[in-house]
Motif scaffolding. Structure first.
Motif, PDB file in Angstrom:
ATOM      1  N   THR A  53      20.439 -82.017   8.093  1.00  0.00           N
ATOM      2  CA  THR A  53      19.535 -80.877   8.170  1.00  0.00           C
ATOM      3  C   THR A  53      19.794 -80.046   9.414  1.00  0.00           C
ATOM      4  OG1 THR A  53      17.838 -82.068   6.933  1.00  0.00           O
ATOM      5  CG2 THR A  53      17.106 -80.189   8.260  1.00  0.00           C
ATOM      6  N   GLU A  54      20.058 -80.684  10.551  1.00  0.00           N
ATOM      7  CA  GLU A  54      20.294 -79.951  11.795  1.00  0.00           C
ATOM      8  C   GLU A  54      21.617 -79.199  11.764  1.00  0.00           C
ATOM      9  OE1 GLU A  54      19.809 -83.142  14.547  1.00  0.00           O
ATOM     10  OE2 GLU A  54      17.675 -82.716  14.877  1.00  0.00           O
ATOM     11  N   TYR A  57      20.738 -76.137   9.966  1.00  0.00           N
ATOM     12  CA  TYR A  57      19.972 -75.200  10.784  1.00  0.00           C
ATOM     13  C   TYR A  57      20.882 -74.391  11.713  1.00  0.00           C
ATOM     14  CZ  TYR A  57      15.559 -77.427   9.401  1.00  0.00           C
ATOM     15  OH  TYR A  57      14.488 -77.893   8.692  1.00  0.00           O
ATOM     16  N   ALA A  61      21.433 -70.436  11.552  1.00  0.00           N
ATOM     17  CA  ALA A  61      21.126 -69.610  12.720  1.00  0.00           C
ATOM     18  C   ALA A  61      22.195 -68.551  12.952  1.00  0.00           C
ATOM     19  CB  ALA A  61      20.983 -70.488  13.959  1.00  0.00           C
ATOM     20  N   TRP A 112      18.287 -76.268  20.131  1.00  0.00           N
ATOM     21  CA  TRP A 112      17.835 -74.883  20.183  1.00  0.00           C
ATOM     22  C   TRP A 112      18.898 -73.989  20.831  1.00  0.00           C
ATOM     23  CZ3 TRP A 112      17.289 -71.976  24.584  1.00  0.00           C
ATOM     24  CH2 TRP A 112      17.238 -72.642  25.807  1.00  0.00           C
ATOM     25  N   MET A 115      21.561 -73.273  18.313  1.00  0.00           N
ATOM     26  CA  MET A 115      21.083 -72.298  17.337  1.00  0.00           C
ATOM     27  C   MET A 115      21.074 -70.885  17.920  1.00  0.00           C
ATOM     28  SD  MET A 115      17.987 -74.443  15.499  1.00  0.00           S
ATOM     29  CE  MET A 115      17.577 -73.086  14.407  1.00  0.00           C
ATOM     30  N   ALA A 368      20.168 -73.766   5.285  1.00  0.00           N
ATOM     31  CA  ALA A 368      18.930 -74.365   5.787  1.00  0.00           C
ATOM     32  C   ALA A 368      18.373 -75.394   4.803  1.00  0.00           C
ATOM     33  CB  ALA A 368      17.891 -73.283   6.066  1.00  0.00           C
TER      34      ALA A 368
END
Length: 425
Positions: A53-54, A57, A61, A112, A115, A368
């Protein structure tokens, strides 16, 4: 006796003007670094303990700002000198990749941060892509478009082979951060090369109107051609599936069942080989029904997802990736010919921006949701779904008559290519 002056040297590619040569060289340089960056980014997340999942992401992004900013990039590229837009975008991407490389190399990269910096790279691409396509289409005369676009994609795809193989090997041998550092350096070199491009100070459509007017005119041009928006709608779903497979599922399967980054880099290099080998064919092959033939290539896009779903061994996956690359080139060359043939030159970048926007609109959603889809359907089930969608959409789009019938035509009274002396045209 007065000696005769030597005959003028015959250029090997007389149809390739200055802008075509410079833009092709710069695209090869940036493509060499960029080809390995997605591998490095995905494995940077995985090696940092990130989940499927990451990975999705971080990939999403990068795609979100592409979708949000493409239209502004297209309008600016039709209003400002395109090489200025490309240089600025390349410099911005170089800085974002350099910061990302530093964080990964020092082991301080958090999710973060990955991303945010991936999003910065996507923003740079949103301004670069419409200007780049407009420049390369305007740099050759229409009667040489098939050969020129084949050579352009051949050069770019050759760089991708080296970049993917190098990216996979470096990621496996050292750390992903070095691949990202190479990418930043390639962006700097590409920006320097593009400083030598020649461009008109402003596109005719931009005079006397605002950006909203430019965007409205571009939309009218886009929406008036059914073959154009039908294929873009097809690619909206296709790109969601393909991006999920290439950026999320492929690296995960490679890590679980194959040899990790090195084997996935080899598979991506096979994809690049398919691009190049078919590019050599497309230099000579000039099919009449350009979109019909191009869409036959799209049928091959889902073959890698099928191979991964079947848990195929590496040699089978390599063949599947090769076939997918061949399909991309068959479609891509014919698509560029259709755009150059049918779209007015002052609209190139805006129409290309709508093309990119539509094609990528669902890609962030696809990446995503890649992790949740794999959790709900299983990794194999999610791959089967991607393969089925690719095949189904490739068949459905052929129901549109304009897609089946749009034919190549010789250019009459076409505008001369930019960046080439008039005497050489």
């Amino acid at each position: 006796m007065q000696s005769q002056p030597p005959p003028p040297r015959r250029r090997r590619f007389p149809w390739a003007g200055r802008n075509f040569r410079i833009q092709t060289a710069a695209t090869v340089v940036s493509g060499l670094g960029n080809a390995g960056a997605p591998i490095a980014t995905a494995f940077a997340v995985i090696e940092g303990g990130g989940s499927t999942t990451e990975v999705g992401y971080v990939t999403a992004a990068r795609l979100v700002p592409v979708v949000l900013l493409l239209m502004i990039g297209g309008a600016l590229a039709d209003r400002l000198p395109r090489h200025h837009v490309m240089v600025a975008a390349n410099l911005f991407s170089a800085v974002s990749q350099a910061v990302l490389a530093a964080l990964v190399l020092t082991g301080q990269a958090q999710l973060w941060q990955l991303m945010v910096l991936s999003a910065a790279g996507g923003a740079g691409h949103a301004f670069y892509a419409p200007a780049s396509e407009g420049m390369i289409m305007q740099s050759v005369a229409a009667e040489h478009a098939g050969r020129a676009f084949s050579v352009f994609r051949l050069a770019l795809n050759s760089a991708q082979i080296g970049g993917m193989a190098l990216g996979g090997a470096l990621t496996a041998a050292v750390v992903p951060g070095w691949v990202l550092a190479v990418d930043a350096g390639c962006f700097l070199v590409a920006a320097a090369l593009r400083l030598f491009l020649e461009a008109e100070p402003a596109a005719p459509a931009g005079a006397g109107g605002g950006m909203l007017r430019d965007l409205r005119e571009g939309w009218q041009e886009f929406a008036s051609r059914r073959w154009l928006w039908v294929i873009v709608l097809q690619f909206a779903v296709l790109m969601a599936c393909i991006t999920a497979v290439d950026a999320v599922y492929g690296p995960i399967v490679a890590e679980q069942r194959l040899g990790g980054a090195r084997d996935w880099g080899l598979a991506l290099a096979a994809h690049g080989t398919g691009l190049v080998v078919t590019g050599l064919v497309m230099v000579r092959w000039q099919p009449r029904r350009i979109l019909l033939v191009g869409n036959w290539g799209v049928f091959l896009f889902g073959v890698p997802a099928l191979a991964l779903a079947l848990a195929a061994p590496l040699p089978v996956l390599v063949v599947a990736m090769f076939l997918s690359g061949a399909g991309v080139t068959v479609f891509g060359v014919n698509w560029m010919i259709a755009l150059q043939q049918e779209i007015p030159v002052e609209m190139f970048s805006r129409v290309c921006a709508y093309d990119h926007l539509g094609s990528l609109s669902l890609a962030p959603v696809g990446t995503a949701l890649a992790g949740p889809a794999a959790a709900a359907l299983g990794l194999s089930g999610a791959l089967w779904a991607c393969a089925a969608l690719c095949l189904l959409l490739s068949a459905v789009v052929l129901l549109e008559p304009q897609v089946r019938r749009l034919s190549r035509r010789s250019a009459v009274g076409s505008a001369p290519p930019l960046g080439e002396p008039a005497a050489a045209r």
